[in-house]
Design an enzyme around this catalytic site. Structure first.
Site, PDB file in Angstrom:
ATOM      1  N   LYS A  94       0.578  -1.052   0.280  1.00  0.00           N
ATOM      2  CA  LYS A  94       0.071  -0.129  -0.199  1.00  0.00           C
ATOM      3  C   LYS A  94       0.911   1.073  -0.088  1.00  0.00           C
ATOM      4  O   LYS A  94       2.650   1.617   0.266  1.00  0.00           O
ATOM      5  CB  LYS A  94      -0.928   0.120   1.312  1.00  0.00           C
ATOM      6  CG  LYS A  94      -1.732   1.057   1.062  1.00  0.00           C
ATOM      7  CD  LYS A  94      -3.267   0.044   0.648  1.00  0.00           C
ATOM      8  CE  LYS A  94      -4.540   0.473   0.695  1.00  0.00           C
ATOM      9  NZ  LYS A  94      -5.300   0.290  -0.283  1.00  0.00           N
ATOM     10  N   GLY A 196     -22.513   5.414  -0.339  1.00  0.00           N
ATOM     11  CA  GLY A 196     -21.466   5.541  -1.978  1.00  0.00           C
ATOM     12  C   GLY A 196     -21.326   4.695  -2.875  1.00  0.00           C
ATOM     13  O   GLY A 196     -22.223   3.546  -3.296  1.00  0.00           O
ATOM     14  N   HIS A 197     -20.517   4.413  -3.531  1.00  0.00           N
ATOM     15  CA  HIS A 197     -20.338   3.770  -4.883  1.00  0.00           C
ATOM     16  C   HIS A 197     -20.286   2.380  -4.194  1.00  0.00           C
ATOM     17  O   HIS A 197     -21.443   1.832  -5.130  1.00  0.00           O
ATOM     18  CB  HIS A 197     -18.543   3.961  -4.784  1.00  0.00           C
ATOM     19  CG  HIS A 197     -18.109   5.376  -6.014  1.00  0.00           C
ATOM     20  ND1 HIS A 197     -16.925   6.206  -4.718  1.00  0.00           N
ATOM     21  CD2 HIS A 197     -19.126   5.514  -6.524  1.00  0.00           C
ATOM     22  CE1 HIS A 197     -16.976   7.052  -5.702  1.00  0.00           C
ATOM     23  NE2 HIS A 197     -17.780   6.910  -6.390  1.00  0.00           N
ATOM     24  N   VAL A 198     -19.801   1.274  -3.346  1.00  0.00           N
ATOM     25  CA  VAL A 198     -20.168   0.153  -3.248  1.00  0.00           C
ATOM     26  C   VAL A 198     -21.187  -0.177  -2.547  1.00  0.00           C
ATOM     27  O   VAL A 198     -22.027  -0.474  -2.785  1.00  0.00           O
ATOM     28  CB  VAL A 198     -18.967  -0.416  -1.879  1.00  0.00           C
ATOM     29  CG1 VAL A 198     -19.366  -1.979  -1.466  1.00  0.00           C
ATOM     30  CG2 VAL A 198     -17.581  -0.421  -2.347  1.00  0.00           C
TER      31      VAL A 198
HETATM   32  P1  NAD Z   1     -17.798   6.104  -1.014  1.00  0.00           P
HETATM   33  O1  NAD Z   1     -16.605   7.437   0.009  1.00  0.00           O
HETATM   34  O2  NAD Z   1     -17.842   6.039  -2.045  1.00  0.00           O
HETATM   35  O3  NAD Z   1     -18.594   6.393   0.436  1.00  0.00           O
HETATM   36  C1  NAD Z   1     -18.593   5.696   1.386  1.00  0.00           C
HETATM   37  C2  NAD Z   1     -20.219   6.521   2.085  1.00  0.00           C
HETATM   38  O4  NAD Z   1     -20.208   6.314   3.224  1.00  0.00           O
HETATM   39  C3  NAD Z   1     -20.270   7.956   1.289  1.00  0.00           C
HETATM   40  O5  NAD Z   1     -21.798   8.396   1.004  1.00  0.00           O
HETATM   41  C4  NAD Z   1     -20.113   9.075   3.282  1.00  0.00           C
HETATM   42  O6  NAD Z   1     -21.664  10.061   2.826  1.00  0.00           O
HETATM   43  C5  NAD Z   1     -20.778   7.494   4.017  1.00  0.00           C
HETATM   44  N1  NAD Z   1     -20.467   7.677   4.821  1.00  0.00           N
HETATM   45  C6  NAD Z   1     -19.698   8.913   5.137  1.00  0.00           C
HETATM   46  N2  NAD Z   1     -19.195   8.047   7.297  1.00  0.00           N
HETATM   47  C7  NAD Z   1     -19.827   7.924   7.090  1.00  0.00           C
HETATM   48  C8  NAD Z   1     -20.783   7.886   8.709  1.00  0.00           C
HETATM   49  N3  NAD Z   1     -20.419   8.804   9.686  1.00  0.00           N
HETATM   50  N4  NAD Z   1     -21.692   7.125   8.973  1.00  0.00           N
HETATM   51  C9  NAD Z   1     -22.501   6.954   7.764  1.00  0.00           C
HETATM   52  N5  NAD Z   1     -22.052   6.980   6.259  1.00  0.00           N
HETATM   53  C10 NAD Z   1     -21.369   7.354   6.591  1.00  0.00           C
HETATM   54  O7  NAD Z   1     -16.493   4.619  -0.081  1.00  0.00           O
HETATM   55  P2  NAD Z   1     -16.699   3.110  -0.962  1.00  0.00           P
HETATM   56  O8  NAD Z   1     -15.690   3.485  -2.085  1.00  0.00           O
HETATM   57  O9  NAD Z   1     -18.292   3.290  -1.407  1.00  0.00           O
HETATM   58  O10 NAD Z   1     -16.572   2.500   0.037  1.00  0.00           O
HETATM   59  C11 NAD Z   1     -16.585   1.987   1.150  1.00  0.00           C
HETATM   60  C12 NAD Z   1     -15.622   1.678   1.871  1.00  0.00           C
HETATM   61  O11 NAD Z   1     -15.959   0.859   1.453  1.00  0.00           O
HETATM   62  C13 NAD Z   1     -14.622   1.924   2.454  1.00  0.00           C
HETATM   63  O12 NAD Z   1     -14.732   1.973   3.705  1.00  0.00           O
HETATM   64  C14 NAD Z   1     -13.456   1.990   2.038  1.00  0.00           C
HETATM   65  O13 NAD Z   1     -12.863   1.619   1.933  1.00  0.00           O
HETATM   66  C15 NAD Z   1     -14.146   0.236   1.210  1.00  0.00           C
HETATM   67  N6  NAD Z   1     -13.989  -0.652   0.224  1.00  0.00           N
HETATM   68  C16 NAD Z   1     -13.999   0.003  -0.611  1.00  0.00           C
HETATM   69  C17 NAD Z   1     -14.242  -0.792  -1.917  1.00  0.00           C
HETATM   70  C18 NAD Z   1     -14.324  -0.461  -4.010  1.00  0.00           C
HETATM   71  O14 NAD Z   1     -13.985  -0.899  -4.223  1.00  0.00           O
HETATM   72  N7  NAD Z   1     -14.583   1.486  -3.804  1.00  0.00           N
HETATM   73  C19 NAD Z   1     -12.703  -1.391  -1.930  1.00  0.00           C
HETATM   74  C20 NAD Z   1     -12.696  -2.345  -0.670  1.00  0.00           C
HETATM   75  C21 NAD Z   1     -13.141  -1.797   0.649  1.00  0.00           C
END
Ligand code: NAD
Length: 368
Positions: A94, A196-198
Site C-alpha cells: 500500500k 457510496g460507490h459500494v
Molecule cells: P464512498 O466514499 O464512495 O462511500 C462512503 C459513503 O459513506 C459515503 O456516501 C459517505 O457519505 C458515507 N459515510 C461517511 N461517513 C459516514 C458515517 N459516519 N455514517 C454513515 N455514512 C457515512 O466509499 P466506497 O468506495 O463506497 O467504499 C466504502 C467502504 O468500503 C470504505 O470503507 C472503503 O475503504 C471500503 N472498500 C471499498 C472498495 C471499493 O472498491 N470501492 C474496496 C474495498 C473496500
C-alpha cells in the site's frame, strides 16, 4: 545510566519504524520525497511471497508522519491477507501520500510518485484508494506500467466498486446461509450504513432479491437519491446499532464494531465493505462470537476490487473477474465452517487460511 521507558510513544521514538505497533515483519518500507512537487509518500511492502505487492495509494491529510506510517503499515498488512485469502498470486502493499488530495494533488506530483513506484521494478504495483481517482492512475501510467485501475479506454478495468459490491453481496448471502440455514435474503431486514460507490450497488442487489433494506448515510442528499431510486427505507432511529435488523452491512467507515457497539448490535449477521470493521480484532471479534453474531471478515468479502484489478496485470477479462468474485460465497462458507470447527473467530480463521497459503508457497519456493 539507563533511562526508564514509560510510554509506547517513547519506545516508538527510539525505534520509529520497526518499533511501530503496526509493524509486522514488513519486507520493505520506502520513504519518497521530492522538494519540487512537494511529494512526501511512504510505500509499504508487507509480504511478497505470493507475488508482487499490490495495493492502492491513499492521499490523506495526516496529522503527522506517525499517523501516515502507521496507516501504510496497517493497510499493507491487510492487503497481504486480502489477496492471500482470495487465492490471488499477489503480495500485500500500500502507499500513502501525505497531503490534501483536494488542494495539493497535481499531475506533476502524481508523475513523481509514479517514478518512485517504477524504481521498485514491479515489487509494488499501485492502484486507487481514498483521495485518488482513475485519472490519477492514468497519470501514473504515463511513467510506469506498475499501476492498475486505469481507464477502460487505456486497457484498464475502470471503477472497481461494482465488483466489490457484488463480492460483499456474495459474502453476505454465505454468512446468511451459515446463520439462518438459507441464503435467501427475501424478507430479511438489512441495514446498509454508507451508500457510496459500494453501498449503492449493494442496495440494488438486495432490493432486487426482496430484502427489506434500510439505509443510513451522513449525506441527506444521497439518502434521498438512493431511497427514491431503489425504494429503500431511510433509517431514522436514534441508534442504528440497536436497530432490530437481521443483517448489518457497514459500508462507510472502519472500526464501527467497537467497545460502544459490540454488545449493542442486534443484527445476527454482519457483512459489509468497510475495511477494518473490528476496532480490535482480539476483543470485538470474540464478543460477536459469544453473542452468536456471524461476522463475515471484511478483507474476505470486500476483495472484489482487488480481484478486478488483478485481472489487469495480464489481460483484463470482466467475466473472469466476476466469476472469481462470485467464489467469495464459497470461500466465506468454508471459512465460517473452519472457524466453527476450530473455535476461532471468523477473522482469525480467515487470517489463518491466508497464512497457511503463504507458508505453503514459501516451502514450494524453497524447494525450487
Ligand atoms: P464512498 O466514499 O464512495 O462511500 C462512503 C459513503 O459513506 C459515503 O456516501 C459517505 O457519505 C458515507 N459515510 C461517511 N461517513 C459516514 C458515517 N459516519 N455514517 C454513515 N455514512 C457515512 O466509499 P466506497 O468506495 O463506497 O467504499 C466504502 C467502504 O468500503 C470504505 O470503507 C472503503 O475503504 C471500503 N472498500 C471499498 C472498495 C471499493 O472498491 N470501492 C474496496 C474495498 C473496500
Amino acid at each position: 545510566m539507563t533511562s526508564e521507558i514509560t510510554t509506547v510513544k517513547e519506545l516508538q521514538k527510539m525505534d520509529p519504524v520497526f518499533g511501530q505497533l503496526s509493524f509486522d515483519n514488513h519486507e520493505q518500507i520506502v520513504f519518497c520525497n521530492d522538494k519540487d512537487t512537494g511529494l512526501r509518500a511512504i510505500i509499504g511492502i508487507h509480504n511478497s511471497v505470493l507475488g508482487p505487492a499490490l495495493g492502492g495509494t491513499r492521499m490523506w491529510n495526516y496529522a503527522n508522519e506517525w499517523e501516515a506510517l502507521n496507516d501504510v503499515l496497517r493497510l499493507s498488512r491487510g492487503m497481504t491477507y486480502k489477496s492471500a485469502v482470495a487465492g490471488l498470486n499477489l503480495g500485500g502493499g500500500k502507499a500513502v501520500i501525505i497531503g490534501d488530495a483536494k488542494t495539493q494533488k497535481t499531475p506533476e506530483l502524481m508523475r513523481k510518485f509514479g517514478e518512485f513506484v517504477h524504481s521498485l521494478s514491479g515489487r509494488y504495483i499501485t492502484a486507487e484508494d481514498v483521495g485518488m481517482v482513475t485519472a490519477d492512475m492514468d497519470t501514473v501510467r504515463d511513467v510506469t506500467p506498475y499501476v492498475t485501475g486505469i481507464s477502460e479506454s487505456r486497457g484498464g478495468s475502470g471503477n472497481p466498486s461494482p465488483v466489490t459490491a457484488f463480492g460483499v453481496y456474495m459474502g453476505m448471502k454465505a454468512a446468511t446461509k451459515f446463520q439462518f440455514g438459507s441464503d435467501n435474503l427475501e424478507g430479511k431486514k438489512v441495514l446498509v450504513q454508507g451508500i457510496g460507490h459500494v453501498g449503492e450497488t449493494l442496495v440494488d442487489y438486495l432490493v432486487k432479491e426482496g430484502a427489506l433494506v434500510q439505509i443510513t448515510d451522513i449525506s441527506e442528499t444521497r439518502l434521498e437519491e438512493v431511497s427514491q431510486k431503489y425504494g429503500a427505507t431511510i433509517f431514522r432511529g436514534d441508534d442504528l446499532y440497536a436497530a432490530p435488523v437481521d443483517i448489518y452491512a457497514p459500508c462507510a467507515l472502519g472500526a464501527t464494531i467497537n467497545d460502544e457497539t459490540a454488545y449493542k448490535i442486534q443484527a445476527k449477521v454482519i457483512a459489509g465493505a468497510a475495511n477494518n470493521q473490528l476496532a480490535n480484532e482480539n476483543v470485538h471479534g470474540p464478543i460477536l462470537q459469544e453473542r452468536g453474531i456471524v461476522y463475515a471478515p471484511d478483507f474476505l468479502i470486500n476483495a472484489g476490487g482487488i480481484i478486478n484489478v488483478y485481472g489487469e496485470i495480464a489481460h483484463y477479462d470482466k467475466a473472469e473477474a466476476m466469476r472469481r468474485t462470485e467464489n467469495i460465497y464459497n470461500t466465506t462458507l468454508e471459512i465460517l465452517g473452519y472457524a466453527n470447527a476450530n473455535n476461532l473467530t471468523p477473522q482469525k480463521a480467515a487470517m489463518a487460511v491466508a497464512e497457511q497459503r503463504i507458508e505453503q508457497r514459501k516451502k514450494e519456493n524453497a524447494t525450487k
